[in-house]
Design an enzyme around this catalytic site. Sequence first.
Site: not given
Lengths: 209, 174
Positions: B29-30
């Site tokens: 998700s980064c």
Amino acid sequence: MAGQTYEFDLMQMSAIREMANIGLGHATTALANVTGKSFNMDIPNVETVCLEEVPMMMGDPSDVCVGISMPIEGDVEGYTAFLFPWKSAQELWGMLLGYSPESPEDVDDLPASAMLEVGNILSASFMNALSDMTGLKIHATPPMVSIDLAYTIAASIVAEAELSDAVALAIETRLFGMENQQTTGYFLCVPTLEGLNKLFAALGIQGAA
Amino acid sequence: MAAGQVLVGMAEIKVIKGTGQLTCLGLGSCIGLLAYDAESGVCGMAHIMLPEAFKDKPVDKPGKFADTGVPALLAEIEKAGGNIRRLTWVFTGGAQVFKYGAGTASKLDVGARNGEAVNAHLKKLGARILAQDIGGTSGRTMVANIETGEVRVRTVQGGEKTLCQLKRVRAEAA
């Protein structure tokens, strides 16, 4: 506070270790029941670290893993997750399905739902054991499965945990030894500080600040 | 990692100049956010975890959040001798890697929010975005080689591909 490493005293650390022992003991037994194989449990390491350090602690960060994320709800909130390195996941699939996908691209609905079921079993037994021990309402929400690098899976859980104000972190790196093969798994537990303090209070131990 | 290869860990910002390579490992998700100044050869990368800093908490690592990470990356690039008005930008990540299960339509959806936040901050800067590869359900490893100018993205299921060529921009701009 985000990014902070919490200091726990000896009493609190041994309580965390004890909860992990009992919770994971139940989870391991449940896994043995569905696979028909016996598993040994060992907790080599219980550490509290700051959230950003977690992804480097789940074995080799660039190993492909099957990750099962299981959010916790109730009196205690947070996240737990199991990470199985690819070879160990293949062994689990072999036990559960009688065959195993050869590569991550071959994972379709059936192997994925088998892992979701493993997650259901592990988390339900883990949370029930904690509930029984503390008298708190702790329940699992439906698990989610990812097949990706260990780093990717751990980082995605940690980011979400930080967003939901999971300020405290107790992490256990876990090992499942098996008779002949070596099925290895890593366990991650990220409760909120508030949740962890409720667990401490239920056990008659002073909370962490 | 070999000499000249710099790993940009979660919430970190790293800058190199002229030579070497920058890597963001396993972006789920980064977001891996890269900015490159072709003329000075200064290249910076941030590994952003969340869309915005918490209002009620001090920011320990500005690289952690999109809203503090973008200005912090600019400052680091300037410190290393780069010109922030000449930058080209590349970013990848923002996936939802939990593909299976009932909880996957997470209300939090950190990945998508990260992608939107980075996009919005770059737009505000009037930034020149050379390439982006965001969303989906696969984690990405982004490697930027400053010598060759090549930015490569690797996924577990899709293998490795070249996302863009940083140096070509220089030739076109000249």
